[in-house]
Motif scaffolding. Structure first.
Motif, PDB file in Angstrom:
ATOM      1  N   GLY A  55       6.163  -5.016  10.472  1.00  0.00           N
ATOM      2  CA  GLY A  55       4.733  -5.303  10.469  1.00  0.00           C
ATOM      3  C   GLY A  55       3.856  -4.179  10.976  1.00  0.00           C
ATOM      4  O   GLY A  55       2.664  -4.385  11.200  1.00  0.00           O
ATOM      5  N   GLU A  56       4.419  -3.009  11.179  1.00  0.00           N
ATOM      6  CA  GLU A  56       3.670  -1.887  11.739  1.00  0.00           C
ATOM      7  C   GLU A  56       4.184  -0.600  11.101  1.00  0.00           C
ATOM      8  O   GLU A  56       5.370  -0.459  10.812  1.00  0.00           O
ATOM      9  CB  GLU A  56       3.895  -1.864  13.247  1.00  0.00           C
ATOM     10  N   LYS A  97       0.847  -1.192   0.000  1.00  0.00           N
ATOM     11  CA  LYS A  97       0.000   0.000   0.000  1.00  0.00           C
ATOM     12  C   LYS A  97       0.881   1.240   0.000  1.00  0.00           C
ATOM     13  O   LYS A  97       1.990   1.237   0.529  1.00  0.00           O
ATOM     14  CB  LYS A  97      -0.924   0.014   1.203  1.00  0.00           C
ATOM     15  N   PHE A  98       0.348   2.296  -0.598  1.00  0.00           N
ATOM     16  CA  PHE A  98       1.053   3.565  -0.628  1.00  0.00           C
ATOM     17  C   PHE A  98       0.360   4.502   0.355  1.00  0.00           C
ATOM     18  O   PHE A  98      -0.842   4.762   0.234  1.00  0.00           O
ATOM     19  CB  PHE A  98       1.017   4.150  -2.047  1.00  0.00           C
ATOM     20  N   LYS A 148      -2.387  -0.241  10.892  1.00  0.00           N
ATOM     21  CA  LYS A 148      -2.439  -1.626  10.444  1.00  0.00           C
ATOM     22  C   LYS A 148      -3.715  -1.814   9.648  1.00  0.00           C
ATOM     23  O   LYS A 148      -4.798  -1.416  10.094  1.00  0.00           O
ATOM     24  CB  LYS A 148      -2.414  -2.590  11.628  1.00  0.00           C
ATOM     25  N   LYS A 149      -3.587  -2.377   8.462  1.00  0.00           N
ATOM     26  CA  LYS A 149      -4.731  -2.666   7.598  1.00  0.00           C
ATOM     27  C   LYS A 149      -5.593  -1.430   7.360  1.00  0.00           C
ATOM     28  O   LYS A 149      -6.823  -1.492   7.371  1.00  0.00           O
ATOM     29  CB  LYS A 149      -5.564  -3.808   8.168  1.00  0.00           C
ATOM     30  N   VAL A 151      -3.808   9.265   4.168  1.00  0.00           N
ATOM     31  CA  VAL A 151      -4.540   8.563   3.116  1.00  0.00           C
ATOM     32  C   VAL A 151      -3.737   7.337   2.694  1.00  0.00           C
ATOM     33  O   VAL A 151      -2.523   7.281   2.871  1.00  0.00           O
ATOM     34  CB  VAL A 151      -4.817   9.472   1.890  1.00  0.00           C
ATOM     35  N   VAL A 152      -4.429   6.355   2.144  1.00  0.00           N
ATOM     36  CA  VAL A 152      -3.785   5.114   1.719  1.00  0.00           C
ATOM     37  C   VAL A 152      -4.353   4.684   0.367  1.00  0.00           C
ATOM     38  O   VAL A 152      -5.537   4.889   0.078  1.00  0.00           O
ATOM     39  CB  VAL A 152      -3.976   3.995   2.777  1.00  0.00           C
ATOM     40  N   MET A 153      -3.489   4.096  -0.465  1.00  0.00           N
ATOM     41  CA  MET A 153      -3.895   3.565  -1.763  1.00  0.00           C
ATOM     42  C   MET A 153      -3.391   2.127  -1.851  1.00  0.00           C
ATOM     43  O   MET A 153      -2.201   1.867  -1.680  1.00  0.00           O
ATOM     44  CB  MET A 153      -3.282   4.383  -2.905  1.00  0.00           C
TER      45      MET A 153
END
Length: 166
Positions: A55-56, A12-13, A69-70, A22-24
Protein backbone atom coordinates in the motif's frame (compact mmCIF):
# COMPACT_ATOMS: atom_id res chain seq x y z
CA UNK A 1 15.99 13.46 -18.46
CA UNK A 2 16.94 9.82 -18.33
CA UNK A 3 14.67 7.45 -16.45
CA UNK A 4 16.47 6.00 -13.43
CA UNK A 5 13.69 3.64 -12.35
CA UNK A 6 10.04 2.90 -13.12
CA UNK A 7 7.28 0.72 -11.71
CA UNK A 8 3.59 0.00 -12.21
CA UNK A 9 1.90 0.35 -8.81
CA UNK A 10 -1.81 0.38 -7.92
CA UNK A 11 -3.02 1.34 -11.40
CA UNK A 12 -0.41 4.03 -11.99
CA UNK A 13 2.90 4.09 -13.79
CA UNK A 14 5.66 5.86 -11.83
CA UNK A 15 9.03 6.96 -13.18
CA UNK A 16 12.01 8.67 -11.53
CA UNK A 17 14.40 10.94 -13.39
CA UNK A 18 17.32 13.23 -12.64
CA UNK A 19 14.85 16.08 -12.17
CA UNK A 20 12.15 14.36 -10.10
CA UNK A 21 9.30 11.89 -10.15
CA UNK A 22 6.36 11.62 -12.53
CA UNK A 23 3.19 9.53 -12.52
CA UNK A 24 0.70 8.44 -15.20
CA UNK A 25 -2.76 7.15 -14.31
CA UNK A 26 -3.44 4.34 -16.78
CA UNK A 27 -6.76 3.17 -15.31
CA UNK A 28 -8.95 6.22 -15.98
CA UNK A 29 -8.03 6.70 -19.63
CA UNK A 30 -10.58 6.40 -22.41
CA UNK A 31 -9.45 4.64 -25.61
CA UNK A 32 -9.16 7.91 -27.59
CA UNK A 33 -7.22 9.79 -24.90
CA UNK A 34 -3.44 10.07 -24.73
CA UNK A 35 -1.81 9.29 -21.40
CA UNK A 36 0.50 11.94 -20.01
CA UNK A 37 2.88 12.03 -17.10
CA UNK A 38 2.25 14.49 -14.29
CA UNK A 39 4.89 15.59 -11.76
CA UNK A 40 4.67 13.97 -8.33
CA UNK A 41 3.98 16.77 -5.88
CA UNK A 42 6.95 17.32 -3.58
CA UNK A 43 9.54 15.42 -5.66
CA UNK A 44 11.42 17.90 -7.82
CA UNK A 45 14.93 16.58 -7.18
CA UNK A 46 17.25 13.90 -8.54
CA UNK A 47 15.50 10.59 -7.89
CA UNK A 48 16.93 7.08 -8.20
CA UNK A 49 14.92 4.08 -7.01
CA UNK A 50 11.35 2.96 -6.36
CA UNK A 51 10.34 0.24 -3.92
CA UNK A 52 6.72 -1.00 -3.88
CA UNK A 53 5.55 -2.07 -0.43
CA UNK A 54 2.16 -2.98 1.00
CA UNK A 55 0.00 0.00 0.00
CA UNK A 56 2.99 2.34 -0.14
CA UNK A 57 5.62 3.22 -2.72
CA UNK A 58 9.02 4.40 -1.47
CA UNK A 59 11.27 6.59 -3.59
CA UNK A 60 14.95 7.23 -2.91
CA UNK A 61 16.15 10.70 -3.89
CA UNK A 62 19.04 13.11 -3.39
CA UNK A 63 17.07 14.77 -0.56
CA UNK A 64 15.86 11.66 1.26
CA UNK A 65 13.37 8.84 1.05
CA UNK A 66 9.78 9.66 0.24
CA UNK A 67 6.55 7.72 0.67
CA UNK A 68 4.26 8.19 -2.33
CA UNK A 69 0.53 7.82 -1.87
CA UNK A 70 -2.12 9.04 -4.30
CA UNK A 71 0.43 10.94 -6.41
CA UNK A 72 1.82 12.95 -3.48
CA UNK A 73 5.20 12.49 -1.83
CA UNK A 74 5.96 12.81 1.87
CA UNK A 75 9.53 12.67 3.20
CA UNK A 76 9.98 9.79 5.66
CA UNK A 77 13.78 9.92 6.05
CA UNK A 78 16.57 12.37 5.33
CA UNK A 79 18.65 9.45 4.01
CA UNK A 80 19.06 9.38 0.28
CA UNK A 81 20.59 6.45 -1.50
CA UNK A 82 21.02 5.07 -4.97
CA UNK A 83 19.71 1.65 -4.04
CA UNK A 84 17.46 0.06 -1.45
CA UNK A 85 15.80 -3.26 -0.72
CA UNK A 86 13.27 -4.68 1.71
CA UNK A 87 14.45 -7.31 4.16
CA UNK A 88 12.72 -10.68 3.55
CA UNK A 89 13.41 -11.68 7.17
CA UNK A 90 11.90 -8.50 8.63
CA UNK A 91 9.61 -6.79 6.08
CA UNK A 92 9.45 -3.65 8.27
CA UNK A 93 13.14 -2.95 7.52
CA UNK A 94 14.39 -1.38 4.30
CA UNK A 95 18.13 -1.35 3.62
CA UNK A 96 19.51 1.84 2.04
CA UNK A 97 22.80 1.85 0.11
CA UNK A 98 24.75 5.11 0.08
CA UNK A 99 28.17 6.40 -0.91
CA UNK A 100 29.45 5.95 2.63
CA UNK A 101 27.90 2.62 3.57
CA UNK A 102 24.59 0.93 4.31
CA UNK A 103 21.84 2.31 6.52
CA UNK A 104 18.30 1.17 7.14
CA UNK A 105 14.88 2.59 7.85
CA UNK A 106 12.36 0.72 9.97
CA UNK A 107 8.57 0.94 9.88
CA UNK A 108 7.32 0.98 13.45
CA UNK A 109 3.54 1.30 13.81
CA UNK A 110 3.23 3.07 10.44
CA UNK A 111 6.10 5.53 11.07
CA UNK A 112 9.48 5.22 9.36
CA UNK A 113 12.46 5.48 11.73
CA UNK A 114 15.96 6.08 10.40
CA UNK A 115 18.46 3.61 11.86
CA UNK A 116 22.21 4.06 12.21
CA UNK A 117 24.77 3.10 9.58
CA UNK A 118 26.18 -0.42 9.71
CA UNK A 119 29.51 0.16 11.43
CA UNK A 120 31.22 -2.87 9.86
CA UNK A 121 30.77 -1.70 6.23
CA UNK A 122 31.82 1.70 4.88
CA UNK A 123 32.36 1.21 1.14
CA UNK A 124 30.51 2.98 -1.68
CA UNK A 125 27.42 0.83 -2.19
CA UNK A 126 26.57 0.55 -5.87
CA UNK A 127 23.95 -2.21 -5.77
CA UNK A 128 22.82 -4.90 -3.33
CA UNK A 129 20.28 -7.63 -2.78
CA UNK A 130 18.67 -8.84 0.44
CA UNK A 131 18.33 -12.64 0.47
CA UNK A 132 15.70 -14.89 2.05
CA UNK A 133 18.28 -15.95 4.66
CA UNK A 134 18.54 -12.33 5.80
CA UNK A 135 22.00 -11.50 4.50
CA UNK A 136 23.03 -8.85 1.99
CA UNK A 137 25.11 -9.29 -1.15
CA UNK A 138 26.66 -5.93 -1.92
CA UNK A 139 28.34 -4.70 -5.09
CA UNK A 140 30.66 -1.83 -4.23
CA UNK A 141 31.75 0.73 -6.78
CA UNK A 142 35.49 0.18 -6.33
CA UNK A 143 36.20 -2.91 -4.18
CA UNK A 144 34.18 -5.80 -5.56
CA UNK A 145 31.48 -7.84 -3.89
CA UNK A 146 30.74 -8.23 -0.18
CA UNK A 147 28.53 -10.64 1.70
CA UNK A 148 27.09 -9.30 4.95
CA UNK A 149 25.71 -11.87 7.39
CA UNK A 150 23.65 -10.93 10.44
CA UNK A 151 23.22 -12.94 13.63
CA UNK A 152 19.60 -13.66 14.55
CA UNK A 153 17.81 -13.23 17.85
CA UNK A 154 15.62 -15.89 19.53
CA UNK A 155 12.67 -14.86 17.32
CA UNK A 156 14.67 -15.32 14.10
CA UNK A 157 14.96 -11.58 13.41
CA UNK A 158 18.30 -10.16 12.42
CA UNK A 159 20.49 -8.28 14.88
CA UNK A 160 21.70 -5.44 12.69
CA UNK A 161 24.35 -4.08 15.07
CA UNK A 162 26.86 -6.96 14.74
CA UNK A 163 27.16 -8.01 11.08
CA UNK A 164 29.93 -10.19 9.71
CA UNK A 165 31.32 -8.68 6.51
CA UNK A 166 33.13 -10.97 4.06
Amino acid sequence: GPINDCVYFEGKFYALTNTGGVVMDVTSRKPWEVNTFEPITGMDMQSWRLLPLDGELLASTAKGIFSIKKGKAKKVSTLGGKHFARSPIDPNRVWVGRGNGIFSIYNQNGQWITEEKLSAYEDYTYVFEATKKGNLWVGSLFNGIYKIDFPKDSNGKIVRNHPLVK
